[in-house]
Design a protein around this motif. Sequence first.
Motif, PDB file in Angstrom:
ATOM      1  N   ARG A  39     -18.570  34.338  17.001  1.00 36.63           N
ATOM      2  CA  ARG A  39     -19.767  34.259  16.171  1.00 36.63           C
ATOM      3  C   ARG A  39     -19.417  33.767  14.775  1.00 36.63           C
ATOM      4  N   GLU A  40     -20.452  33.334  14.052  1.00 37.59           N
ATOM      5  CA  GLU A  40     -20.260  32.742  12.730  1.00 37.59           C
ATOM      6  C   GLU A  40     -19.920  33.784  11.675  1.00 37.59           C
ATOM      7  N   ARG A  41     -19.395  33.322  10.562  1.00 39.55           N
ATOM      8  CA  ARG A  41     -19.114  34.197   9.427  1.00 39.55           C
ATOM      9  C   ARG A  41     -20.403  34.859   8.947  1.00 39.55           C
ATOM     10  N   GLY A  42     -20.286  36.146   8.604  1.00 41.21           N
ATOM     11  CA  GLY A  42     -21.459  36.907   8.169  1.00 41.21           C
ATOM     12  C   GLY A  42     -22.110  37.690   9.275  1.00 41.21           C
ATOM     13  N   SER A  43     -21.697  37.440  10.523  1.00 40.73           N
ATOM     14  CA  SER A  43     -22.276  38.191  11.641  1.00 40.73           C
ATOM     15  C   SER A  43     -21.556  39.520  11.812  1.00 40.73           C
ATOM     16  N   GLY A  44     -22.298  40.538  12.249  1.00 39.46           N
ATOM     17  CA  GLY A  44     -21.696  41.845  12.495  1.00 39.46           C
ATOM     18  C   GLY A  44     -20.693  41.802  13.634  1.00 39.46           C
ATOM     19  N   THR A  45     -20.941  40.936  14.621  1.00 37.94           N
ATOM     20  CA  THR A  45     -20.037  40.824  15.768  1.00 37.94           C
ATOM     21  C   THR A  45     -18.659  40.358  15.326  1.00 37.94           C
ATOM     22  N   LEU A  46     -18.612  39.300  14.538  1.00 34.57           N
ATOM     23  CA  LEU A  46     -17.325  38.782  14.078  1.00 34.57           C
ATOM     24  C   LEU A  46     -16.623  39.792  13.180  1.00 34.57           C
ATOM     25  N   GLU A  47     -17.394  40.504  12.370  1.00 35.74           N
ATOM     26  CA  GLU A  47     -16.810  41.484  11.453  1.00 35.74           C
ATOM     27  C   GLU A  47     -16.090  42.595  12.219  1.00 35.74           C
ATOM     28  N   VAL A  48     -16.690  43.080  13.303  1.00 37.94           N
ATOM     29  CA  VAL A  48     -16.067  44.146  14.098  1.00 37.94           C
ATOM     30  C   VAL A  48     -14.762  43.653  14.717  1.00 37.94           C
ATOM     31  N   LEU A  49     -14.785  42.461  15.281  1.00 32.60           N
ATOM     32  CA  LEU A  49     -13.574  41.899  15.881  1.00 32.60           C
ATOM     33  C   LEU A  49     -12.499  41.665  14.831  1.00 32.60           C
ATOM     34  N   GLU A  50     -12.882  41.091  13.710  1.00 36.48           N
ATOM     35  CA  GLU A  50     -11.912  40.789  12.659  1.00 36.48           C
ATOM     36  C   GLU A  50     -11.262  42.064  12.129  1.00 36.48           C
ATOM     37  N   PHE A  51     -12.042  43.112  11.974  1.00 39.65           N
ATOM     38  CA  PHE A  51     -11.507  44.383  11.484  1.00 39.65           C
ATOM     39  C   PHE A  51     -10.501  44.956  12.473  1.00 39.65           C
ATOM     40  N   ALA A  52     -10.824  44.916  13.777  1.00 42.00           N
ATOM     41  CA  ALA A  52      -9.922  45.453  14.796  1.00 42.00           C
ATOM     42  C   ALA A  52      -8.616  44.666  14.847  1.00 42.00           C
ATOM     43  N   LEU A  53      -8.689  43.349  14.723  1.00 40.59           N
ATOM     44  CA  LEU A  53      -7.479  42.536  14.735  1.00 40.59           C
ATOM     45  C   LEU A  53      -6.646  42.752  13.473  1.00 40.59           C
ATOM     46  N   ARG A  54      -7.323  42.924  12.354  1.00 42.02           N
ATOM     47  CA  ARG A  54      -6.601  43.149  11.095  1.00 42.02           C
ATOM     48  C   ARG A  54      -5.776  44.430  11.163  1.00 42.02           C
ATOM     49  N   GLU A  55      -6.314  45.453  11.851  1.00 40.33           N
ATOM     50  CA  GLU A  55      -5.548  46.696  12.020  1.00 40.33           C
ATOM     51  C   GLU A  55      -4.260  46.456  12.803  1.00 40.33           C
ATOM     52  N   ARG A  56      -4.243  45.364  13.596  1.00 42.41           N
ATOM     53  CA  ARG A  56      -3.045  45.012  14.372  1.00 42.41           C
ATOM     54  C   ARG A  56      -2.260  43.887  13.721  1.00 42.41           C
ATOM     55  N   LYS A  57      -2.544  43.645  12.417  1.00 44.91           N
ATOM     56  CA  LYS A  57      -1.829  42.638  11.620  1.00 44.91           C
ATOM     57  C   LYS A  57      -2.040  41.228  12.162  1.00 44.91           C
ATOM     58  N   ILE A  58      -3.225  40.973  12.710  1.00 41.28           N
ATOM     59  CA  ILE A  58      -3.545  39.653  13.249  1.00 41.28           C
ATOM     60  C   ILE A  58      -4.688  39.058  12.421  1.00 41.28           C
ATOM     61  N   LYS A  59      -4.526  37.817  11.957  1.00 39.88           N
ATOM     62  CA  LYS A  59      -5.552  37.132  11.187  1.00 39.88           C
ATOM     63  C   LYS A  59      -6.271  36.116  12.070  1.00 39.88           C
ATOM     64  N   LEU A  60      -7.588  35.949  11.792  1.00 36.36           N
ATOM     65  CA  LEU A  60      -8.343  34.951  12.548  1.00 36.36           C
ATOM     66  C   LEU A  60      -7.750  33.563  12.386  1.00 36.36           C
ATOM     67  N   SER A  61      -7.213  33.273  11.197  1.00 37.23           N
ATOM     68  CA  SER A  61      -6.651  31.948  10.940  1.00 37.23           C
ATOM     69  C   SER A  61      -5.445  31.649  11.826  1.00 37.23           C
ATOM     70  N   GLU A  62      -4.856  32.688  12.414  1.00 37.62           N
ATOM     71  CA  GLU A  62      -3.687  32.510  13.276  1.00 37.62           C
ATOM     72  C   GLU A  62      -4.085  32.256  14.730  1.00 37.62           C
ATOM     73  N   LEU A  63      -5.361  32.392  15.044  1.00 39.14           N
ATOM     74  CA  LEU A  63      -5.806  32.296  16.427  1.00 39.14           C
ATOM     75  C   LEU A  63      -6.275  30.885  16.774  1.00 39.14           C
ATOM     76  N   ARG A  64      -6.355  30.641  18.051  1.00 40.49           N
ATOM     77  CA  ARG A  64      -6.818  29.347  18.570  1.00 40.49           C
ATOM     78  C   ARG A  64      -8.330  29.430  18.797  1.00 40.49           C
ATOM     79  N   VAL A  65      -9.089  29.209  17.736  1.00 35.27           N
ATOM     80  CA  VAL A  65     -10.543  29.314  17.807  1.00 35.27           C
ATOM     81  C   VAL A  65     -11.122  27.953  18.186  1.00 35.27           C
ATOM     82  N   ALA A  66     -11.774  27.908  19.337  1.00 34.89           N
ATOM     83  CA  ALA A  66     -12.382  26.652  19.786  1.00 34.89           C
ATOM     84  C   ALA A  66     -13.573  26.292  18.915  1.00 34.89           C
ATOM     85  N   CYS A  67     -14.415  27.301  18.613  1.00 30.68           N
ATOM     86  CA  CYS A  67     -15.550  27.058  17.729  1.00 30.68           C
ATOM     87  C   CYS A  67     -16.217  28.372  17.351  1.00 30.68           C
ATOM     88  N   TYR A  68     -16.955  28.314  16.265  1.00 33.27           N
ATOM     89  CA  TYR A  68     -17.797  29.420  15.815  1.00 33.27           C
ATOM     90  C   TYR A  68     -19.240  29.031  16.101  1.00 33.27           C
TER      91      TYR A  68
END
Length: 305
Positions: free
Chosen positions: A196-225
């Motif tokens: 989902r796009e920036r500002g969405s609650g869905t992306l925020e939940v995922l980003e927070f969970a990954l951050r707890e595991r020291k993973i950044k969205l910028s490090e992932l292979r994102v096909a599209c938002y």
Amino acid sequence: MSDFRLRVFAAVARHLSFTKAGHELFISQPAVTKHIRELEAQYGQRLLARSGSKVLLTEAGRLLLGHAEAVAASAQALDEQLHGLRDPDEAAGRLRLGASTTLSQYVLPAWLPAFQARYPRVQLSLLNVNSERIAEALPRGELDLGFVEGRSHSRDLHYELLLPDELVAVRRATPAGPPPTPLPLADALAHPLVLRERGSGTLEVLEFALRERKIKLSELRVACYLSSTEAIKGYLEAAPAALGFVSRQALRRELAAGLLEVVPIVGLALPRQFEAVWVQGQPLARPAQRFLSFVQERAKGLVEG
């Protein structure tokens, strides 16, 4: 007439915080403590227990909370009926709702016809925007009541739980079906991701969970938002290698039809909450009060069912 002390107790039980209960009811924390102590003295037992900095309900507290909620619902129903007798037109008015995508597409629409049948004079509109946009629109008076699904909270807004939810990883259905065992997180994140796009609650939940595991969205292979859950599901149906993250509430038809399948991931749970939100310290207009009570009843039935 309901006992104000029950309202105080119910607020403490909802927030598990004396301070937040005081903010909701516009009374001081010492006043909250006084009302709780009076109730405990009246019933001769502890209703709340402290564990470090946490406030917990005792067995007696849980029993009283059920009673307090029933009393509040009965009092509100009586209030509405009496106001309706005094002035039938008071059941009319404009109601501007804003809801984030999952709520506006998969939860609220099924409840709207019954609300309109009960309150036919309410002129209702529902705007589908992300959680960030709702938080901006409420203080500007562009919405009367919002429903969001993220983790971020503004101190200028009041949030109240509506319904628990969960995000799950999902892909196009395969002949073999979902993996027999959960995928390692690294393997799952190696897929092209549709988010989902920036500002969405869905992306925020995922980003927070990954951050707890020291993973950044910028490090992932994102096909599209993409800006909607429907767009993500459509993309996944056309891209067998891709993986997306979607609310369970949005997957019922696709799972039943065998179009998509859930992919369990080791150590990645993504619970979240759907919440009602309005301007802190600002009373809701009567149509908004009615709608909030109505959807809370529906949500409670959905959880218990």
